[in-house]
Design a protein around this motif. Structure first.
Motif, PDB file in Angstrom:
ATOM      1  N   LEU A 179       0.860  -1.160   0.035  1.00 33.64           N
ATOM      2  CA  LEU A 179      -0.042  -0.169   0.167  1.00 33.64           C
ATOM      3  C   LEU A 179       0.793   1.240  -0.248  1.00 33.64           C
ATOM      4  O   LEU A 179       1.870   1.311   0.778  1.00 33.64           O
ATOM      5  N   LEU A 180       0.445   2.049  -0.856  1.00 32.96           N
ATOM      6  CA  LEU A 180       1.166   3.567  -0.837  1.00 32.96           C
ATOM      7  C   LEU A 180       0.044   4.532  -0.378  1.00 32.96           C
ATOM      8  O   LEU A 180      -0.788   4.703  -0.958  1.00 32.96           O
ATOM      9  N   PRO A 181       0.182   4.950   1.031  1.00 38.33           N
ATOM     10  CA  PRO A 181      -0.927   5.718   1.510  1.00 38.33           C
ATOM     11  C   PRO A 181      -1.216   7.077   1.000  1.00 38.33           C
ATOM     12  O   PRO A 181       0.034   7.409   0.485  1.00 38.33           O
ATOM     13  N   GLY A 182      -2.290   7.702   1.343  1.00 39.76           N
ATOM     14  CA  GLY A 182      -2.280   8.920   0.634  1.00 39.76           C
ATOM     15  C   GLY A 182      -2.796   9.151  -0.588  1.00 39.76           C
ATOM     16  O   GLY A 182      -3.288   8.158  -1.240  1.00 39.76           O
ATOM     17  N   GLU A 183      -3.439  10.073  -0.943  1.00 43.24           N
ATOM     18  CA  GLU A 183      -4.122  10.426  -2.225  1.00 43.24           C
ATOM     19  C   GLU A 183      -3.317  10.281  -3.455  1.00 43.24           C
ATOM     20  O   GLU A 183      -3.515   9.734  -4.462  1.00 43.24           O
ATOM     21  N   ARG A 184      -1.948  10.710  -3.118  1.00 42.92           N
ATOM     22  CA  ARG A 184      -0.795  10.975  -4.035  1.00 42.92           C
ATOM     23  C   ARG A 184       0.367  11.057  -3.437  1.00 42.92           C
ATOM     24  O   ARG A 184       0.655  11.298  -2.371  1.00 42.92           O
ATOM     25  N   PHE A 185       1.532  11.141  -4.247  1.00 41.73           N
ATOM     26  CA  PHE A 185       2.859  11.136  -3.808  1.00 41.73           C
ATOM     27  C   PHE A 185       2.878  12.608  -2.926  1.00 41.73           C
ATOM     28  O   PHE A 185       3.755  12.436  -2.055  1.00 41.73           O
ATOM     29  N   HIS A 186       2.472  13.555  -3.387  1.00 44.66           N
ATOM     30  CA  HIS A 186       2.669  14.702  -2.903  1.00 44.66           C
ATOM     31  C   HIS A 186       2.396  14.757  -1.407  1.00 44.66           C
ATOM     32  O   HIS A 186       2.949  15.309  -0.619  1.00 44.66           O
ATOM     33  N   ASP A 187       1.317  13.987  -0.838  1.00 49.38           N
ATOM     34  CA  ASP A 187       0.872  13.879   0.471  1.00 49.38           C
ATOM     35  C   ASP A 187       2.320  13.304   1.332  1.00 49.38           C
ATOM     36  O   ASP A 187       2.202  13.784   2.241  1.00 49.38           O
ATOM     37  N   HIS A 188       2.983  12.585   0.871  1.00 47.28           N
ATOM     38  CA  HIS A 188       4.148  12.216   1.461  1.00 47.28           C
ATOM     39  C   HIS A 188       5.334  13.390   1.598  1.00 47.28           C
ATOM     40  O   HIS A 188       5.860  13.388   2.733  1.00 47.28           O
ATOM     41  N   PHE A 189       5.159  14.212   0.887  1.00 45.49           N
ATOM     42  CA  PHE A 189       5.998  15.526   0.879  1.00 45.49           C
ATOM     43  C   PHE A 189       5.234  16.358   2.023  1.00 45.49           C
ATOM     44  O   PHE A 189       6.177  16.749   2.811  1.00 45.49           O
TER      45      PHE A 189
ATOM     46  N   GLY B 148      -1.483  -5.586   5.141  1.00 46.14           N
ATOM     47  CA  GLY B 148      -0.112  -6.071   4.547  1.00 46.14           C
ATOM     48  C   GLY B 148       0.869  -4.961   4.623  1.00 46.14           C
ATOM     49  O   GLY B 148       1.128  -4.634   5.727  1.00 46.14           O
ATOM     50  N   ASN B 149       1.816  -4.777   3.738  1.00 46.47           N
ATOM     51  CA  ASN B 149       2.869  -3.918   3.660  1.00 46.47           C
ATOM     52  C   ASN B 149       2.602  -2.647   3.274  1.00 46.47           C
ATOM     53  O   ASN B 149       1.638  -2.348   2.358  1.00 46.47           O
ATOM     54  N   VAL B 150       3.176  -1.353   3.910  1.00 47.10           N
ATOM     55  CA  VAL B 150       2.723  -0.305   3.492  1.00 47.10           C
ATOM     56  C   VAL B 150       4.357   0.433   3.448  1.00 47.10           C
ATOM     57  O   VAL B 150       5.355   0.122   3.876  1.00 47.10           O
ATOM     58  N   LEU B 151       4.432   1.438   2.159  1.00 44.94           N
ATOM     59  CA  LEU B 151       5.599   2.297   2.192  1.00 44.94           C
ATOM     60  C   LEU B 151       5.098   3.506   2.228  1.00 44.94           C
ATOM     61  O   LEU B 151       4.453   4.126   1.490  1.00 44.94           O
ATOM     62  N   ILE B 152       5.843   4.443   3.116  1.00 44.41           N
ATOM     63  CA  ILE B 152       5.878   6.040   3.177  1.00 44.41           C
ATOM     64  C   ILE B 152       6.932   6.374   2.799  1.00 44.41           C
ATOM     65  O   ILE B 152       8.158   5.819   3.312  1.00 44.41           O
ATOM     66  N   SER B 153       7.250   7.090   1.843  1.00 42.34           N
ATOM     67  CA  SER B 153       8.800   7.444   1.383  1.00 42.34           C
ATOM     68  C   SER B 153       8.895   8.927   0.692  1.00 42.34           C
ATOM     69  O   SER B 153       7.931   9.496   0.027  1.00 42.34           O
ATOM     70  N   HIS B 154       9.647   9.455   1.544  1.00 40.46           N
ATOM     71  CA  HIS B 154      10.332  10.755   1.223  1.00 40.46           C
ATOM     72  C   HIS B 154      11.632  11.255   1.654  1.00 40.46           C
ATOM     73  O   HIS B 154      11.763  11.157   2.763  1.00 40.46           O
ATOM     74  N   GLU B 155      12.538  11.705   0.733  1.00 40.82           N
ATOM     75  CA  GLU B 155      13.838  11.955   1.206  1.00 40.82           C
ATOM     76  C   GLU B 155      13.948  12.866   2.508  1.00 40.82           C
ATOM     77  O   GLU B 155      14.966  12.969   2.993  1.00 40.82           O
ATOM     78  N   LEU B 156      13.082  13.905   2.356  1.00 40.61           N
ATOM     79  CA  LEU B 156      13.303  14.977   3.300  1.00 40.61           C
ATOM     80  C   LEU B 156      12.971  14.539   4.703  1.00 40.61           C
ATOM     81  O   LEU B 156      12.937  15.595   5.676  1.00 40.61           O
ATOM     82  N   PHE B 157      12.449  13.365   5.036  1.00 43.79           N
ATOM     83  CA  PHE B 157      12.276  12.876   6.285  1.00 43.79           C
ATOM     84  C   PHE B 157      13.771  12.789   6.984  1.00 43.79           C
ATOM     85  O   PHE B 157      13.864  12.732   8.057  1.00 43.79           O
TER      86      PHE B 157
END
Length: 397
Positions: free
Chosen positions: A41-51, A86-95
């Protein structure tokens, strides 16, 4: 007999910048349904949410210069993650820029209800120093390459942004407090010249997806600038003064159009460190690799990837920090202006076409519905997608 943990596994890919993160994120988000079919799962509506979540974690979301949507974004992603099966990925380099306390609070929002893993992608510092300078220039910096390198070397306290996000051992230490070493994963970027899919294969293994199930032949973004292109952009930053601020219009106009669309596509002299600075960078990489080995984290790849052999100058080397001559910058400037005019015309034509369609729909709605609707639907979808992407980029960075 192993006991099955019913909780979701949440992978926090927290850095580092300039380690192939954009490529990895593009592969996954462009094929989000494939990831879901693979149990990720890639949570959020879009990648921008991870930023936006990085702003929330780092205490920046309340600043009115950022979108109001950023407020509480980390908790919203965390709630969606822990509700997964299942598995979940939250990804952004600014973390990677989070402090130890900020990282502790972020992990605490997950730890009771999920099996948390922290992932850091890492690349040797000989390449990272030049890459980070370019990224700083793409974010309005006016510092020369020589000055940037010297500031990296002089930062013995490791308080600068560079060392905050590029000390891979430090990033894992901050984000991994309370987690077992086997839940801390370091994925190394292979040396220059290696198969570009190697990084994806390594990363996919960590997050539990089949690397072969995804198309990695994507248009590469966030590529490197040559020395001439980087110097031209640096001078533009100086000339802009207070105009086109960051955050604000700068990422949309300068970073995404001038830097990514135009300057990245042009050739140029490859940036490199002096022999002395290469040795410094290799020594620093080796020290970080030693700390990672001592910490016992899961290394996917090889720690030797982080420690390239520095160049030994057999003869006096040319100054790698010399500013490109004015003649070269003039030629680059003229070519860039021409390319900008082409881009402006493309955008003008797209806007005019959209205006024409709107006018037809308003003035002759029945005819528009019968004649134009089906054939223009793909264009309208494309225009809406471009508009949404522009809105995201405007608030990013």
């Amino acid at each position: 007999m192993a006991i099955h943990d019913p909780r979701p596994r949440v992978f926090l890919h927290v850095g580092s910048p300039k380690t192939g993160t954009t490529f990895l994120q593009d592969v996954l988000w462009s094929q989000r349904e494939t990831a879901r079919e693979q149990g990720l799962l890639l949570p959020g509506e879009r990648f921008h949410d991870h930023f936006l979540a990085t702003l929330d974690v780092r205490g920046l979301a309340e600043d009115p210069i950022y979108p109001e949507r950023a407020r509480g974004m980390w908790d919203r992603l965390a709630e969606e993650a822990v509700a997964s099966d299942g598995n979940v990925l939250i990804s952004h380099e600014l973390f990677a820029g989070a402090t130890a306390e900020q990282a502790r609070r972020a992990v605490a929002a997950l730890a009771d209800r999920a099996e948390v893993h922290v992932v850091v992608t890492a690349r040797d510092h000989v390449r990272q120093i030049a890459a980070e300078w370019q990224e700083h220039v793409k974010h309005r910096s006016a510092a020369t390459f020589a000055r940037f390198v010297q500031e990296v070397r002089d930062d013995h306290a490791r308080t600068s942004w560079f060392w905050q996000v590029q000390d891979y051992a430090g990033v894992l230490e901050r984000w991994g407090v309370g987690l077992p070493p086997e839940h801390l994963h370091l994925v190394t970027v292979p040396p220059s010249g290696a198969d570009p899919t190697t990084l994806w294969d390594r990363f996919a293994r960590v997050i539990g997806v089949d690397p072969a199930a995804f198309d990695t032949e994507l248009e590469r973004s966030n590529s490197s600038l040559g020395a001439e292109q980087a110097e031209l952009l640096r001078r533009v930053n100086v000339e802009l003064g207070d105009r086109l601020p960051l955050p604000g219009p700068y990422p949309l106009v300068v970073k995404n159009v001038l830097a990514h669309r135009i300057l990245e596509s042009r050739g140029g002299t490859r940036l490199s460190l002096s022999a002395e600075d290469q040795k410094y960078a290799a020594d620093e990489s080796r020290a970080i690799a030693d700390r990672l080995a001592a910490a016992g984290v899961d290394v996917v790849g090889d720690l030797a990837d982080l420690v390239p052999t520095p160049v030994t100058a057999e003869a006096p080397e040319e100054d790698p920090y010399a500013v490109p001559p004015d003649a070269a910058l003039l030629a680059e400037s003229v070519a860039t202006i021409a390319d900008l005019l082409v881009v402006l015309n493309e955008r003008r034509a797209a806007v005019q076409r959209a205006d024409d369609l709107t006018a037809t729909a308003q003035e002759k709605p029945v005819r528009f519905a019968l004649v134009h609707a089906s054939e223009q639907r793909p264009l309208l979808r494309k225009l809406r997608g471009a508009y949404r992407a522009a809105k995201e980029r405007r608030s990013d960075s």
